[in-house]
Design a protein around this motif. Structure first.
Motif, mmCIF file in Angstrom:
data_model
loop_
_atom_site.group_PDB
_atom_site.id
_atom_site.type_symbol
_atom_site.label_atom_id
_atom_site.label_comp_id
_atom_site.label_asym_id
_atom_site.label_seq_id
_atom_site.Cartn_x
_atom_site.Cartn_y
_atom_site.Cartn_z
ATOM 1 N N LEU A 1 0.808 -1.225 0.000
ATOM 2 C CA LEU A 1 0.000 0.000 0.000
ATOM 3 C C LEU A 1 0.838 1.270 0.000
ATOM 4 O O LEU A 1 0.284 2.371 -0.004
ATOM 5 C CB LEU A 1 -0.942 -0.009 1.205
ATOM 6 C CG LEU A 1 -1.914 -1.190 1.254
ATOM 7 C CD1 LEU A 1 -2.830 -1.076 2.456
ATOM 8 C CD2 LEU A 1 -2.738 -1.277 -0.022
ATOM 9 N N ARG B 1 -2.212 0.099 -3.986
ATOM 10 C CA ARG B 1 -3.517 0.529 -3.475
ATOM 11 C C ARG B 1 -4.627 0.238 -4.473
ATOM 12 O O ARG B 1 -5.741 -0.153 -4.108
ATOM 13 C CB ARG B 1 -3.465 2.022 -3.127
ATOM 14 C CG ARG B 1 -2.562 2.333 -1.939
ATOM 15 C CD ARG B 1 -2.759 3.766 -1.440
ATOM 16 N NE ARG B 1 -2.290 4.756 -2.411
ATOM 17 C CZ ARG B 1 -1.032 5.191 -2.468
ATOM 18 N NH1 ARG B 1 -0.129 4.711 -1.631
ATOM 19 N NH2 ARG B 1 -0.683 6.088 -3.354
ATOM 20 N N TYR C 1 -3.575 -6.264 2.776
ATOM 21 C CA TYR C 1 -4.862 -5.832 2.229
ATOM 22 C C TYR C 1 -5.992 -6.029 3.239
ATOM 23 O O TYR C 1 -6.875 -5.182 3.385
ATOM 24 C CB TYR C 1 -5.179 -6.598 0.940
ATOM 25 C CG TYR C 1 -4.224 -6.334 -0.209
ATOM 26 C CD1 TYR C 1 -3.275 -5.310 -0.158
ATOM 27 C CD2 TYR C 1 -4.254 -7.127 -1.361
ATOM 28 C CE1 TYR C 1 -2.400 -5.082 -1.215
ATOM 29 C CE2 TYR C 1 -3.388 -6.907 -2.421
ATOM 30 C CZ TYR C 1 -2.462 -5.881 -2.344
ATOM 31 O OH TYR C 1 -1.598 -5.663 -3.391
ATOM 32 N N SER D 1 -5.733 -3.418 5.983
ATOM 33 C CA SER D 1 -6.106 -2.114 5.464
ATOM 34 C C SER D 1 -7.626 -1.996 5.333
ATOM 35 O O SER D 1 -8.224 -0.976 5.688
ATOM 36 C CB SER D 1 -5.455 -1.889 4.096
ATOM 37 O OG SER D 1 -5.981 -0.728 3.474
#
Length: 204
Positions: free
Chosen positions: A63, A69, A107, A110
């Protein structure tokens, strides 16, 4: 892997004009690449070392990079949670962070903020209390047969779905939590009771 790396270079050139946007084809390409890397790490003799090498080489998929992203956004919540559930089915329990490929782990954290939150969304829970003491199963079977029967139902459901069931999926969840202190402890107690039953049947 050579074709994948060639594809990485080709897509990287195209993404320079639109760093935060990927076509469906580009998204699929990176998802296949990550899946390949995860399989290679799992098959490596030392998974941690393999992931460390991959982190350096494929850092652009984390990220910290616009591309990473964008790739992360290409996964729906349910797709990320299913990756977590697949790992749980392989292990027979909720996975720790280190047991999930590092890009998937990044991921997931996040998307769901924390690892425990991701586990809860996937229908799993944290580890039981460190000071949890298992009861004398022979005494409990004689004195609290309803609790033992409920624990067996939890075990059967876990075996069927491949990961610890949600609290709301077990009708006896309330009495089990009262008996063992929490749902995490209940799952651990269910595992302990099944282990005791298996050892008794085998004469261990």
């Amino acid at each position: 892997m050579q074709n994948s790396e060639e594809g990485v270079r080709a897509v990287s050139k195209r993404r320079m004009a639109r760093p935060m946007s990927l076509t469906p084809e580009e998204t699929d390409h990176y998802r296949r690449l990550i899946e390949e890397l995860a399989e290679q790490a799992e098959q490596a003799l030392n998974t941690q070392q393999a992931e460390e090498r991959m982190y350096k080489r494929y850092h652009f998929l984390t990220l910290s990079d616009g591309l990473g992203r964008a790739v992360c956004l290409g996964y729906s919540d349910e797709e990320l949670l299913e990756i977590l559930r697949q790992t749980a089915r392989k292990l027979g329990r909720a996975p720790t962070q280190n047991e999930v490929f590092f890009l998937y782990r990044i991921y997931l954290k996040s998307r769901f903020r924390t690892w425990p939150a991701a586990l809860r969304k996937a229908g799993m829970r944290q580890m039981p209390a460190a000071d949890l003491e298992m009861p004398d199963w022979a005494s409990m079977e004689a004195e609290e047969p309803e609790i033992c029967a409920a624990l067996q139902k939890v075990s059967l459901l876990q075996k069927r779905v491949g990961y610890p069931p949600r609290k709301r999926e077990v009708p006896q969840a309330k009495i089990l939590c009262e008996r063992f202190g929490s749902w995490e402890n209940t799952i651990a107690a269910s595992d302990g009771f099944q282990k005791w039953l298996s050892e008794r049947r085998s004469g261990a």
